[in-house]
Design an enzyme around this catalytic site. Structure first.
Site, mmCIF file in Angstrom:
data_model
loop_
_atom_site.group_PDB
_atom_site.id
_atom_site.type_symbol
_atom_site.label_atom_id
_atom_site.label_comp_id
_atom_site.label_asym_id
_atom_site.label_seq_id
_atom_site.Cartn_x
_atom_site.Cartn_y
_atom_site.Cartn_z
ATOM 1 N N GLU A 259 0.858 -1.188 0.000
ATOM 2 C CA GLU A 259 0.000 0.000 0.000
ATOM 3 C C GLU A 259 0.889 1.231 0.000
ATOM 4 O O GLU A 259 1.896 1.278 0.714
ATOM 5 C CB GLU A 259 -0.883 0.097 1.256
ATOM 6 C CG GLU A 259 -2.015 -0.867 1.363
ATOM 7 C CD GLU A 259 -2.841 -0.619 2.634
ATOM 8 O OE1 GLU A 259 -2.660 0.442 3.280
ATOM 9 O OE2 GLU A 259 -3.654 -1.483 2.981
ATOM 10 N N GLU A 307 -13.951 5.433 -0.584
ATOM 11 C CA GLU A 307 -14.851 4.480 0.070
ATOM 12 C C GLU A 307 -15.601 5.189 1.190
ATOM 13 O O GLU A 307 -15.017 5.551 2.214
ATOM 14 C CB GLU A 307 -14.051 3.301 0.625
ATOM 15 C CG GLU A 307 -13.314 2.503 -0.434
ATOM 16 C CD GLU A 307 -12.354 1.501 0.176
ATOM 17 O OE1 GLU A 307 -12.835 0.473 0.712
ATOM 18 O OE2 GLU A 307 -11.129 1.747 0.141
ATOM 19 N N LYS A 310 -15.635 3.825 5.091
ATOM 20 C CA LYS A 310 -14.437 3.669 5.917
ATOM 21 C C LYS A 310 -14.572 4.542 7.158
ATOM 22 O O LYS A 310 -15.114 5.645 7.104
ATOM 23 C CB LYS A 310 -13.172 4.045 5.135
ATOM 24 C CG LYS A 310 -12.736 2.962 4.160
ATOM 25 C CD LYS A 310 -11.398 3.278 3.529
ATOM 26 C CE LYS A 310 -10.262 3.151 4.518
ATOM 27 N NZ LYS A 310 -10.007 1.752 4.914
ATOM 28 N N GLU A 316 -9.506 9.061 5.374
ATOM 29 C CA GLU A 316 -9.670 7.639 5.077
ATOM 30 C C GLU A 316 -10.634 7.389 3.930
ATOM 31 O O GLU A 316 -10.515 6.389 3.223
ATOM 32 C CB GLU A 316 -10.190 6.910 6.320
ATOM 33 C CG GLU A 316 -9.201 6.843 7.457
ATOM 34 C CD GLU A 316 -7.972 6.060 7.070
ATOM 35 O OE1 GLU A 316 -8.109 4.929 6.575
ATOM 36 O OE2 GLU A 316 -6.863 6.582 7.254
#
Length: 334
Positions: A259, A307, A310, A316
């Site tokens: 990541e 997203e 999250k 985030e």
């Protein structure tokens, strides 16, 4: 995804710099496919988007059936996480690992190009003691099933390193990582590491320059411990992990950056411009490797989509390269 990087450790990797910027083609840049959103496209549409953008690697965080089915025949290489909730179960017995392989690998491989299986993502606390036995059991189960070419690893966050400045000081913070490193060496598997210059910069903007954190020119610092110079924080962080592997007696274990990314909204230095600069810089850079390990470095950008489910800081929910409607958050070239 690591979100609470310890400031003192990451500040540590700050001012380091100078590696030639000769363009080379990136052999393996992937993108993490997270599904914590209620407005995301279907898995088949996601795989089509990967292919249309020339993205040849994907990471998923559990054996999601829809995603695995959509990946059949796509040619996209896959990092498949077992899910942190399964690590203890896999560690408990070889038969549990064999069942996991029968349920989650045999139905898909080799039509789905499973390259690595991650036994845990940023596992913390007492659960870290289950990682190595789970890896051993899973590796044995894969070999018994005839799938020995799939490499077993675990994905760690950067604070697994106790001292990262300068990079040559890098050492693992806890002994369990030394055991994992040596096991990876014994089976010829890489260490998966989540590397986020964003969090280092966010936690110490006084000492870390934005240009240094985002692959932009202007900062060059020498590491007297290894005689190398660095122009970006990403290389410094990766080479600190390489130094830790060497000290653990596993100098030949390579790193796969499982990541890395930069948020486009939601917090300090989280902007479209910074996210585009960082992620494009990462794509353009990893084909060269690091000062300590020149040559192509395999890396996965976090993440494909914003997203909306999250939890945690607003950043985030804003790491995506694309909005859920598949339009780009900013222009990016693969």
């Amino acid at each position: 995804m690591a979100r609470q990087q310890v400031a003192s450790m990451l500040a540590v990797a700050l001012i380091i710099g100078a590696f030639a910027s000769v363009p080379t083609s990136v052999q393996s840049i992937g993108v993490c496919y997270g599904i914590l959103g209620n407005d995301l496209p279907s898995s088949s549409d996601v795989v089509q988007l990967y292919r249309s953008k020339g993205i040849n690697g994907m990471r998923i965080y559990s054996p999601n059936k829809a995603a695995l089915d959509a990946l059949r025949g796509s040619g996209i290489s896959l990092v498949l996480d077992v899910g942190n909730d399964k690590v203890g179960e896999l560690a408990a017995s070889p038969s549990n690992a064999a069942s996991w392989v029968q349920n989650n690998v045999r139905p898909y491989y080799p039509a789905v190009n499973i390259k690595y299986i991650a036994v845990g993502n940023e596992v913390q606390g007492g659960a870290t003691q289950s990682i190595l036995p789970a890896m051993r059991n899973l590796n044995g189960a894969l070999a018994a099933a005839g799938f020995g070419s799939i490499k077993v690893s675990t994905s760690v966050r950067f604070d697994a390193i106790a001292d990262s400045y300068p990079p040559s000081n890098g050492v693992f913070a806890q002994s369990y990582m030394t055991d994992i490193a040596r096991y990876l060496a014994s089976i010829g598997a890489p260490l998966l590491a989540n590397v986020y210059p964003y969090f280092a910069y966010r936690d110490n903007p006084r000492d870390i320059k934005l240009n240094y954190a985002t692959f932009q020119p202007g900062t060059t610092v020498r590491d007297d411990g290894n005689g190398l110079t660095y122009t970006n924080l990403f290389d410094a962080m990766v080479d600190a992990i390489y130094a830790a592997l060497e000290k653990a007696g596993a100098p030949n274990v390579r790193i796969v950056v499982s990541e890395s990314g930069w948020p486009s909204a939601g917090g300090f230095a989280a902007s479209v411009d910074n996210a585009r600069t960082y992620n494009q810089g990462l794509i353009d850079h990893v084909g060269r490797g690091t000062p300590k390990r020149p040559g192509a470095l395999e890396a996965y950008i976090f993440a494909m989509f914003n997203e909306n489910q999250k939890t945690g800081d607003p950043t985030e929910r804003n790491f995506g390269l694309f909005y859920p409607n598949k339009s780009p958050v900013y222009p990016i070239r693969f």
